[in-house]
Each structure stands twice: as C-alpha cells, then as structure tokens.
Design an enzyme around this catalytic site. Structure first.
Site, PDB file in Angstrom:
ATOM      1  N   ASP A   1     -23.584 -14.071 -40.155  1.00  0.00           N
ATOM      2  CA  ASP A   1     -24.763 -13.243 -39.992  1.00  0.00           C
ATOM      3  C   ASP A   1     -25.127 -12.074 -41.194  1.00  0.00           C
ATOM      4  O   ASP A   1     -24.014 -11.579 -41.593  1.00  0.00           O
ATOM      5  CB  ASP A   1     -25.268 -12.779 -38.613  1.00  0.00           C
ATOM      6  CG  ASP A   1     -24.302 -11.765 -37.996  1.00  0.00           C
ATOM      7  OD1 ASP A   1     -22.934 -12.195 -38.193  1.00  0.00           O
ATOM      8  OD2 ASP A   1     -24.630 -11.150 -37.260  1.00  0.00           O
TER       9      ASP A   1
ATOM     10  N   GLU B   1     -22.431 -11.525 -35.351  1.00  0.00           N
ATOM     11  CA  GLU B   1     -21.339 -10.361 -35.142  1.00  0.00           C
ATOM     12  C   GLU B   1     -22.045  -9.151 -35.224  1.00  0.00           C
ATOM     13  O   GLU B   1     -21.747  -8.221 -34.461  1.00  0.00           O
ATOM     14  CB  GLU B   1     -20.304 -10.530 -36.301  1.00  0.00           C
ATOM     15  CG  GLU B   1     -19.221  -9.504 -36.121  1.00  0.00           C
ATOM     16  CD  GLU B   1     -19.528  -8.036 -36.625  1.00  0.00           C
ATOM     17  OE1 GLU B   1     -18.872  -7.003 -36.262  1.00  0.00           O
ATOM     18  OE2 GLU B   1     -20.526  -7.848 -37.688  1.00  0.00           O
ATOM     19  N   GLU B   2     -22.969  -8.938 -36.110  1.00  0.00           N
ATOM     20  CA  GLU B   2     -23.729  -7.554 -36.205  1.00  0.00           C
ATOM     21  C   GLU B   2     -24.350  -7.316 -34.905  1.00  0.00           C
ATOM     22  O   GLU B   2     -24.232  -5.882 -34.702  1.00  0.00           O
ATOM     23  CB  GLU B   2     -24.836  -7.716 -37.417  1.00  0.00           C
ATOM     24  CG  GLU B   2     -24.176  -8.093 -38.773  1.00  0.00           C
ATOM     25  CD  GLU B   2     -23.470  -6.780 -39.324  1.00  0.00           C
ATOM     26  OE1 GLU B   2     -23.403  -5.829 -38.780  1.00  0.00           O
ATOM     27  OE2 GLU B   2     -22.891  -7.045 -40.417  1.00  0.00           O
TER      28      GLU B   2
ATOM     29  N   ARG C   1      -3.674  -1.781 -39.587  1.00  0.00           N
ATOM     30  CA  ARG C   1      -2.718  -0.827 -38.899  1.00  0.00           C
ATOM     31  C   ARG C   1      -2.338  -1.655 -37.479  1.00  0.00           C
ATOM     32  O   ARG C   1      -3.190  -2.574 -36.990  1.00  0.00           O
ATOM     33  CB  ARG C   1      -3.292   0.430 -38.703  1.00  0.00           C
ATOM     34  CG  ARG C   1      -4.322   0.653 -37.638  1.00  0.00           C
ATOM     35  CD  ARG C   1      -4.865   1.812 -37.763  1.00  0.00           C
ATOM     36  NE  ARG C   1      -4.016   3.063 -37.355  1.00  0.00           N
ATOM     37  CZ  ARG C   1      -3.716   3.459 -36.342  1.00  0.00           C
ATOM     38  NH1 ARG C   1      -4.357   3.339 -35.308  1.00  0.00           N
ATOM     39  NH2 ARG C   1      -3.030   4.689 -36.292  1.00  0.00           N
TER      40      ARG C   1
END
Lengths: 432, 432, 432, 432
Positions: free
Chosen positions: C88, C155-156, C195
């Site tokens: 998106d 996703e936003e 990480r």
C-alpha cells in the site's frame, strides 16, 4: 538481590569493620545534619583531615583546590590507587523528617540565604571513604603500594575536580594506576551498577536572562511581560526533546529554576531561568544546545523583547567514561565484595553527571566509577532490576536531589566501605 | 495642554505657595530617597507628623491603623473635608538614575531582603498634601470648616484604609462631607483626568502554589515538574482575557511573580505564582475569577500533580467609584485651579486600583478621586490625549510601578498642591 | 560500505538477475507512479498475481484478506519459507519531481479526496519480491522446499497482516519454518541493518475529538474555542516525552493531523487530532498512554469544554521482535549476499512499526525482519554509520513518509532481490 | 422591553403588513433552507429580482457586481434613500433542528465540498427588505422621492459592497441622501441597538501557511513539525490581546481554522491557519497586526522552520461608522416605529464587522446601521440589557455564525420590516 548475600561475599581488608560501623553511622548522621554548599565545605574538610590524622599513617594535605583534602598512605612498593569521595551538599530544603535531618542554611554566591541538604548522598561518600581509609590502615600488613584518599569539594558545580587539578594535584601527589569512585543512588542496598564506556552523561548548565519592560500589572500594553516570555520559553523548550531528539537518543532539558518579579501587580523587567542539559553523544549534545539557543532567541523575539536574552554558562560536565579493561577488573572485584549477582551491568549510561572523570583524564590513567544502592530492597518488590534502566524507578522511591532523598545508613555504609575496599584490593599489591 | 495655562488659572489658598516650593521639592527628594514598604512607613509617618505639628493648628494623631497619621485642622463652623495621601513604597529596584534615587532595601513579610522604591509616586502624594496643609493653615482666614489630612499606610497592599477604619477612624475624627484623593500618573503635567462613576478598577490578588514532586534534573520521569506546570499555567491564563472576556469588557490577568527552584539540575517540589486580576464589572470579575480557578486546577491535573494547587487571597480592592454630583463640583473646581482645558474626562475607568474608596463607603459620604500628570508634556508631542485611554501611552513613557517611573518634581508638586487646594476649596466654607 | 562490495559477495539463485533488472526497474517505476491507498490495492494486486502466474510454477491465490495475494511455489520436500512484501501507498502529495512521480489521488475512508504516494517504499518491496520470485523459479533446480510469496495489503494501517490471518491464512497455506521480511530505508544502498530482539517499535494511534462551543469569531466570550484547546493540548503533549519518559527510554508522541474550523471568523464547535505513539517497552508504553489520556482530559477541562473529549483507537502495532537464533542465521546469509561489512547490527530498535510480526506470532514460527538502504552512499560522506542510530540521519536525507522519499532504483532493486534470495537461501534446502 | 410595545408604536407605510406576514414567513423559511455561499447567490438573487418585479414599480437591475440586485422605485421628486440587505450564507453545518434547517452543501473556492447555512441571518435581511419594498409600493401615495433597494452579495467575505461599487454603482443608480442598513442579532425581539460613531469593528483576515519539513511520525528528529509550530503559534497569539491590548481597548484575535496533516503517523510539511482580527481604533489595529506578524515569524524561527511563513490577506473590513446627525434622525424614527424604550444606545461598538459602510464612504453620504433582536425575550429574563454590552450575552443564547443560530421568524420579520420602513420614512418626503 538482597543484603544477606553480602555476608556470604568476601572483601579484602574488612576484618574488624563491624566494630567501627556504629562510629561510622554517627559520623554519617553528623555530616548529614551539617551539609555545606559547594566550595564552603570547611567543616566537612576539617572533620575529614582530623579523622585521617587520627587513623595514623596518612600524610594529610588540606586546602587542595580550595577545601579539598588529600590523604596519602604509603605502604611499600606497589601500585598507587586513587579513591575519591565528594563532600558538598545542595541548596535543598530537607523534607525527610529524619531525626538527623538538616536545618542548615547558608549564603550562596548570589548572596541569597538558602537551605542546605545532603540531597545527593555525598555525606555517605565521605563516610564510606573514611571507613575504608581506616580499614586500609588497620590492614596495612595485607597489602602493598600507596592509597590516595581524595576528598573533593564542589562536585555539584563541576568545579571541585578542576580546582584540585589546577592546584598542582598531578605534581604534588603520587600518580595512580587507576582512579576509583562511587556514588550512592536509588537502587536496592546490596546492588552496584556500572558499565564499560560512557557511564554518566554530559551536562551543560546555563543561566538565561530574559529582558522585558516592567510596569504596572494593570497596563500590560505598556510593558513587555517577561513572565509570559519565560512561560512560553519553558513550554517551547519541551519540544527540543520531544521533537528534535530521536527516540533512541538520550537527552534531557530541565529548567530547574525560574524566577521573575516580586509583587503580583508589578510586571517585572526580566526573568531568570537556570537550565541543565544532559546528553551522552556529542552530536546530539550539539543539536540540543543549538536548539535551546535558537528557541531562547526566538521566544524573546515573539514577545518583542527590547533586548536579546543573555545566556551564560553555569558549568559543563563531560561524559564520564569507564575504561574497558579497568572496568572488567573492578567489576570482578565488586562481585567478590558484594556477591556474584550484586553487580548489574547498565544497558546505557545513567543520566546524571560527574566531574570524577577529570582526574583520570588529566592524569592519563584509567577510571572506574560505579553506583551502589541505598534504598530499602522492599521498595523494589516486584521490580525487575534489569528493567529499571529502561522503565525508570518506581515513582515512590526518592531520587538524588529530592528533598526526600536519604540512603538507609544500614547497611549502606557497610556496603559502601566494602565496595571501596573490594575495588581497591583488586589494584593494590598483596603483601606476601 | 501645557503647564503655562496653570499660571492663568486661580486656585484658592495658593498665595505664597511659590516661596514654599523649594522646601517641598527638598521634602519630595528626601521621601523619594527613603521609601518604606507597606506597613513599615515609620520614617515617613514621623516626618508627616512633625511637619503638621510644625505648621501649627493641626491636631495630629499618629499610629492610626498602624502607621497612619491624621491631622485635624478645626477652623470654625463649616463643612468637614477629608484629603487623603498614601505613603508606602514598593519592592522595586529603582533604575531612574536620579541623583535622589533610592538605594533602600528592606525585609518584606516573607523575610526576604528586597529593594524599595517610590515607584508609584506616593512620595509625591505626601509632599502635595503636606504642601496643601501648610497653605490651609496660612490661609485660615479665608475659609471655614474643618480639614482632615489623612496620611494612609499600605495602599499598595489594600490594607491601609481598612486598617485605619478598623482603628476607629469614624469615631475618632469628624465626619467629612466628602473624601478627596489624587494620584500622580503618566499624563502630561498640567492635566488632571477623572470621570463620574467607576474611575478605577477592582483588583483581586492571589498567591498560587503549584505542587509537583522534586528530583534530579536528569531524571524528569521520576518527578512531576512544577516549572513546566507553572509555564503551562501562565500561558493558559492568557486565554482568559483573549477568549473569555469580550472585546468591550475590561479585564486584566497578570502574573506578576513566578518563582520555582534554586539550582539548574534540581527539579523543585513546587512553584509559586502571584496573580493580579483587574475588572470594572462584577459579572466579568466573577467570570474571570472562575476561569482562573478552573485553569489552575486543570493545569495541575494535566501535569499529574500529586496535590491540588493552593490558592490564597493576597487582597482585594473594590471598584473606585466617584459620586456623580460630587465629581461635577470637584471637576469644576479643578478646572478653576488648573485651567479650563486641563481636566480630561475619561471615557472609561483607569485600570489601576485603589483603597481610597473605602473611606467614603465606610463613612457613607461621597468620594472623588482624580489623577494628575507628572510626565514631561514634550513626551506627548503629537499624542491625542483623548485617544490615550483607547490607544495607551507612548511606549517610551514609564508608567507607575516601573523601575523608571518618576514624576517631574517641577511643576508636578505645585500642580498637585493647587489641585488639592482647588478641590478642597469647592467644599470648604468661605469666610465672609 | 559501498555497493562495489556487493559484486564480491555471492548470493544463491542470482544467476541471470542482471538481464531482468531493466524489467524490474520499469515495474518499479510503474508501481511508483500508481500508488494505492490501504485496502484499495487492486491494481497492484492484479499486477502481482499476473506476474507470478507468468513466471510459472506459482499457485496464486488472490483476495486473501481483501486484496492480499499469496503465491506458493512447491519444489520438493524441504523447508517452507515465507517471504513477505507489503503493497500500500500513503495519502502524501509527492514532491520528488521524479519523471515517474505519482499524481494519483483517491478517496479515503472518510470520503476525502487525497493525494497518494508510495512514500514508504512498498513499491520497492513488491518489485524486489517479484524479482526474487522469478529467480526462485529460474533456479528451481538449486533448492528444495516450498517458497511462500506473501503480498500483503494495508500495512500502513496495521490491518493487512491481521486481515490475511483472519482470512484463514494458517489453514490455507503451508506452515513456514520462518517468516522473512524487509523494508527499504534511508540508509546507504548496499547496507542492511537489523538486530536480534525488538527491531521495530510498538505503535498506538488515536483520533481525539475536542468539543468546544462555536460562534462568531468576534465574540469569543460566547464560545469555548476548540482551536485554542487543541493548541494547548498539542503543546502539553510535548511534555510527555520531555518530562515523563526517561532519557534512555524510547517513546515518541506525534500529532500527525490537526483539523478545526472552516472560516477565519467562525469559531468552530470542535477540533480533531490524530495521534501516533511509539514505544519499545510495555511499561513505558502504558505510562505514555496514560499521560496522553490524562492531558487530553485536563486540557479540555482547562478550556471549560462543554463535553469530555472522545478518544478512539485508530489501530495498534505490536513491537516487531526478531527471533535470536533465526536472526543469527539470516544475518549470516545477508553477509554472504551483500558483503561481510554490509550488515550493521542496530544498538536499539528502529522507531517505525510493522505488522509483519503478526505472521510469525500467529503461526508460531520465528520471524526475521531487516532494513536495506536505498539512499545514495555519497549523502553519507563523513557519516559514521554506527552513530546514525544514536545521532540520527543527516538532515538532508529524506526519510520514509516524506513527500521527498524515493529510494534509488539502482542498485536498490538489485540489492533487495539479492537480500531476499540470500536470506531465503539460508533456510531452503539445497538440491544435491 | 417586550414585543407588546411594538403594537403601541406607529410606523409609516405599515398598513396591510399583517396580511403579508405569512407569505414573508414562507419566503424566509425557503431562503433559510437554501443558503448559498458568497458570490454564489444566484438562486437568492433570482428570487429577489422576481419578487421586486412582481411588486411592480421597481426598475430591477441584476448582476450588479456579480450576483447583486438593485431595485429603484421612483416616486416623484424627493429624497433618495438607500436600503441595503446582504444575501450570502456561511460554510457552517446547521444544527438548529428546525423543520426548515439547511442541508445544503456547496463547493467553496478551494474546491472543497462544504455545508452551507444562513448562520448570520442574511435570509432575514432579504426577507425584511423585500417586505419593506412591497409596503413602499403599496403606500406609494404616502411618500415622495426614490427608494433604492440594494441586495448585496458576499458580505461575509467583504467583497460584495466593493464589487457592486466597482461595477459602476455610483454612475448607474441615483445618488442617495442616506444609506440605511440593518442586521439581526442575539438581542430580544423588539429591541434595536445602535450608536453614533463607530458601531461595528474593523476586521482583518489572514491565511497563514507555516512551513515545516515532513517525515515519518516515529522520527520527529528528521523533521520540523508544523503541527507543533502551529500549536505554539496559536497559544502565543493569545498574548496579543492579553498583554498588548489595554483593558479598555477593543481587539479580538481569532484563529478560526487550523489544518495540518492527513495521517497520524506522517508529520506533514505544513500547516494552514486562518485568522480574523477585530479592532475599533486604527492605532490599536496597527499594533495588533504588527504583533501578529511578529509572532508568526518568531514562532517559525523557534521551530527552525526551513522557510518563512506566508501571510496572505483574506480581506479587510473597515470600521462601520454611523454619521452623528443621521443617526439622531434615524434613532428617532426607530423609536417611533418600535416604541420609545425599544432603541438601546450602545456604550461601545459591537465587535462584528460589515462592508455596508463602503456604500456611504464611496458615495460620500451619511450611513446609519442598526441591529435588531431576533431572540426570544424570555431568554433574557433577569438580564440587564444595558449590561449586555459589558458582560456579554447569557451563554445559552446562540450568536451569529453558530450552527445553532436562528432568529425567531415571529415577530422578527415584522419588526425588521417596520424598522426599515420607520427609518426610511424619516428620510423620504411625505406626500401632501
């Protein structure tokens, strides 16, 4: 971690300490009841010098960098180890309600009469170093080398270490292998915390004078109101940390003092603020300092100030850095003295500042600085100590500089003495 | 309007005044150089009493309501007229640079050592009333009745009139027909301004204590910062006048003093503000007071304050109201004394406050209060005086309570004496 | 680190990639020019499905959780590896000036016509995963197992992963050994950063409606001004991070949108704010959320609001956590693919948020998420990459969500494909 | 004052009015249900023109200055009197709940779809002037002279009067002796209020664009946040009225609209504010405008804005000034029409603004403008009308521009017609 574990651990040179604890406690309470402002630590220095002399063996030099006291205990060939305690109190009105609470007042350098309190625990530091000094004398046959006991003035203002060094410290006293220092803090008694690398923050302090134009409170249109200017400035300064410092960058901007005006119906001519800025990275520090200056200037312009604000430095503390190898050695020794689980490695620097690091920097030798707990372990029930650094302390635990801050004398004094002896023991030579 | 016009006008009882002006000027400069805080006006009261006695004829009572002085000059049957001057100075550090500028300091009731200055011109009021008193004695054959010269303490704190009244004023002294009072202000010399009805504003003063939780400046997350709380409060209070008071409603909310903290790196436990609120209409006053209280409470909640703020009254002044008929009489007399164009009718109340009105209220008699100019007319070049009320003063003219405020002794003293005599003359009986 | 080093490194399955790069670039530019809002990714999903089908071998399922597309490439017995890209765009008005810049507009769910831009680089994610998918097909003989290519919508808004999972994802597709995902960011091309443990922040979003009382702009006293209320709220919210979050605690409070009123002379009835809060520790998150709620409520009270504010959740992202062992494996593979020095270990989580972690959480399998650089290495001249995390990026480098954000297509596409293939290769079985 | 008193009064030309009231009410409800934005008043103008033509006698000119309509009724030799009504609605979402409430929407000049409402009562003005026009025709035998009925567009934007004048108004229509205008307002029905001299305020409107630098909501340190900049600006602007405008000076600074950003986690590039400033004195106006500009600039600097803010004028209204003699004449006539006690003299200007005054200014003839009440008298029970100006309205009475504003059709329409006829009758010649 509880304090019981300390009885299982073994520090060097601690034999006979128990018998001295009541005396150390009395000393601590006396120091606590008689705090002195930075550069005014004459009573404290006098007690320190007298006690060192009474212990025997110490060559005592007073008046080093003002009110500093240095004791040198030469005990044969071997390493030289510097142990440092700071002596000054703070202009805080004590609210602990302790039987030995301070009611002292003093005249600060601006000529104001202010309350004084050992709100940062330097009384504990002095007590522990005097206690450790006595043990070093008593156990002289167990070690070799030279102990340097440094009682420093004016740590709070960032002047004491600098003044002692400027007073020929390097030339007048033996050069140490390592500089060791400790600070009591709002951790459970029995715990020491430290880390390799940056362990305490840089600190930059400023006085800001904002200039308005005074007048009668009923005719603000004839004035430039410095109270409103100061209020707008304080709120705007909050945006430095909230908007100009990243979430993972450490910085604090505190306006610790704000003073303007005398009467409700007189708009004063100016306002004075005192700011303190913490950071642990130079580029963040520079950005924050620039933002603070930019905002101070712009808020004065927003008010139509008749004159640009005045920004004066009130002192700067560098980042306190623990030497990697020396920290490893010392942490091992502290584990020996306090218990294996008693030494917590910090994930990032503590946010306070210190001028202790100036000794190691100036003498070109490694430094190690650690904090040790002075708060009742019960207060930490259910608190994940590893998480304290991330999440902060439980709100009800008073922190250094609070009017309520007071370490528990027992067992903090004993633990502070054991920590110093443990750390020193790792560096001093052992007598065969 | 210029001062020349005063020479054309005729006040009663002013014969021989010229010869006394140098002495009055010396008295003024002496009073100006020796200001005293509210309720501490012992030197001033002593001078007043001594001078009245030296003039002869005055029955002098000292210690009325503390340091108040009342002179009664009985001069046959006729009206009783009360003339009032206030005597106290302010905790302001004088910055006029005048040869007779004050360097006085005093201990205020909070025990603080503060500078003192006659920043509101009460020294001028005392001088003028003593000057008028001497003329009344000298011209005793020209009038009939009784003059009351009231030298009141503590006007600035709103306590003096109340204290004198509470000390039996009404019973101890003759009941006047009218109470007359004047105030020097930042208008051109030669001008008097007043109006019928509300002439000065109501004033409500408060001390607000905001409670946070102190701590080290580097760990704000362990504290509730009262400096930020105070700053947010000051800014939010601006919205009372900007949003809750209509454009045509008069109100002022001033934070004249804001104090918190001592050191840059200690977040203090609390902050103290002193507020002054002006209004000329009771319903506006009530709305503003309610809004201030609401905002103080809410801003403490926004900060998560551990305790509700404390709001304490520091005194209240009522609206000063000039009686319609008495004002008409008195304005006519002032025009006679100062010149036809010299008396300007205010379109709305001045925004300062006074406790002068309490005398008339308590005694049940009409009051008239006016302001007279003490500023160099040149400073008003090109200024439309009628517009001053709407547009405010030129920015460079210091106003009362400013560290720079100082009326021109010449011709202000003379004009103040003439005004008092003119006004009193309209009420006293004329000797046949 | 420069991109040259990538030529020295060896990724699996990359043979023949060069020939496809021009096509991938054209695809990327097309996607960039045609961004779609969250849950509206129909064009993008159509292209994805068509391309997968054209590659051959992929079982393609469309409409998973709305517009999601899942490709399954079964290639014999062996591990199942999930590779995820999000699709998106954002309601941002593109300002890059690129030849393929978006001029797209769309209707958002509030019915507003808004600009749309791939301001977060999801077009790059889609391009790279389609490129990697083609390589997996082409090199089918070199590996064994099953590849899952997941093209996720929304996703936003934090809805896409949840919607796909709610749409039976676990039951409908093979269960992976590991979930792998990547994000392009403002690091130099050639670099990947990640990480172990928390790698991206939690995110909490809210809509706040503040209620005032409208009226004419000239009579604020008849209104409760929601614009002033909102302004006071925004400024006060800055104090959450500046005063209630420790220097070493990570948190961000952003007011991304503020809307009130239509005309300059009408005071509106309400104001609407949209807030986003980031944190990486649950107790800090809770404190910040509580402080935000407290301040919203108190600022409405300070204004005398006629009604309590309305706070509505706009979605929550969890902390994105990389599994320790899986991260070690994947980082090793990325080093192989990009070069030994090309993978930087982050000292702390990045402050953005992701819903990628929901796949691993829901499926009960480890996740690894990394960022790869899309910015010109020259822009980082003299920048210490290890320090970027502490000090932030050079100010002139546009970051994700900026109207100026645009990764360099070359060599970013190639590197993104190589990264996916490298990471996947570490998990897929090798054909003997 | 109650409406009963109107029955006792006698207006000229009102015979037969009762029979027309139901029709006027229907017209009013229709206009109210179909409001149009400024410069889009085509439906309204069409109705006006048709009605005038239907009344007979009026020469009707449409399209004067856009959508303006002018009717000229020539009725023999005698004075020319201009009567003016404005026609435009506002972008307000009606919340009255009335059966004839507007649900209209329109596209404003920024291309936004907005609600429209007659929130300022211009529908009432049109209705009353059409009603008065009919009476003038019906009673043509009772007067001599010429009536000008001016239906003006775009009063809300300050463009309508200017546009009509620029369209040759002075040349195209007879020159009046006097310009008369009226405005319905939140006063009790039956009451008219006005004053000689300044009767309505000057108004200056601005659009302010603040420029920041956008970015992801999680990395504010890479951005310059325009939302925070806007919030700081709004709060600082409050100090203009609270500190730079005297208590007796009238000024209002309103931020009526504030818009920034679209999504909670995207920091936008800019913020837009719309400001409206009221004043009634030119020097206060200049000071306020200068202070606003100063603060806008400084707050952008405090934020480190990459670009200076843009300040664009959205229109200016002059102070509306009633000519002294003409006001005396007209007030007398209004007393005759409404009752002796029904006309209240305002102690100071109302704070709204008008472009009505431009007609008199441009034509060089006197103007008189008055307000008439449209609110239920019961709502004012216990309210001292003389004090409304000082204390403001009871909070529960909706004011112009509120979504709840709606005058009572009965008896407001009748009173508005009577007022116009009464005022016009004082200027028109009487037939012998």
């Amino acid at each position: 971690m509880t304090t019981e574990s300390t009885t299982e651990s073994s520090s060097p040179f601690t034999g006979g300490l128990d018998a001295h604890l009541p005396g150390l406690r009395a000393l601590y309470e006396d120091l606590h009841a008689h705090p002195e402002l930075s550069l005014q630590e004459t009573r404290t220095a006098g007690i320190v010098a007298a006690r060192l002399r009474a212990q025997g063996g110490w060559e005592v030099t007073e008046g080093v960098g003002g009110t500093g006291v240095v004791g040198v205990l030469r005990n044969g060939d071997g390493p030289v180890v510097l142990l440092r305690a700071d002596m000054d109190g703070l202009p805080v009105l004590e609210a602990t309600g302790l039987p030995y609470a301070s009611v002292a007042r003093a005249t600060d350098r601006d000529g104001n009469d202010v309350p004084v309190m050992h709100a940062c625990g330097h009384d504990m530091h002095v007590t522990c170093l005097l206690g450790a000094a006595a043990q070093l004398v008593a156990h002289r046959d167990a070690w070799r080398g030279t102990a340097l006991a440094v009682f420093q003035p004016a740590e709070e203002t960032g002047e004491g270490a600098r003044d002692m060094l400027a007073d020929g410290f390097a030339e007048r006293f033996p050069r140490p292998e390592v500089c060791l220092g400790q600070h009591v803090g709002p951790f459970p008694t029995g715990i020491a915390v430290t880390r390799s690398g940056a362990v305490m923050a840089a600190s930059d302090s400023f006085r800001v004078r904002l200039f308005g134009r005074g007048g009668h409170g009923s005719t603000p249109e004839s004035t430039v109101d410095p109270v409103v200017m100061a209020a707008a400035l304080v709120l705007r300064l909050q945006t430095v940390v909230s908007r100009e410092v990243g979430a993972s960058q450490a910085a604090v901007v505190t306006v610790g003092a704000l003073h303007a005006g005398t009467k409700e119906n007189i708009i004063p001519d100016e306002a004075e603020l005192k700011l303190n800025i913490r950071s642990v990275d130079e580029s963040v520090r520079e950005r924050v300092l620039a933002a603070v200056r930019r905002i101070v200037k712009a808020e004065a312009e927003a008010s139509g100030a008749p004159k640009e604000p005045e920004i004066t430095s009130l002192g700067t503390f560098p980042v306190t850095v623990n030497s990697a190898e020396a920290t490893e050695v010392t942490v091992g020794a502290l584990r020996g003295a306090l218990g294996e689980q008693a030494v917590v490695t910090l994930p990032h620097p503590l946010n306070g500042s210190e001028d202790f690091g100036l000794f190691g920097d100036a003498l070109g030798v490694p430094s190690v600085f650690w904090h040790f707990g002075g708060a009742a372990p019960e207060a930490f029930a259910g608190v994940d100590l590893d998480a304290v650094a991330t999440r902060g302390l439980p709100a009800e635990i008073p922190v250094n500089h609070s009017p309520l801050y007071a370490p528990l004398p027992e067992p903090t004094i004993e633990l502070g003495v054991r920590s110093l002896l443990g750390a020193a023991g790792a560096w001093l030579g052992r007598a065969e």
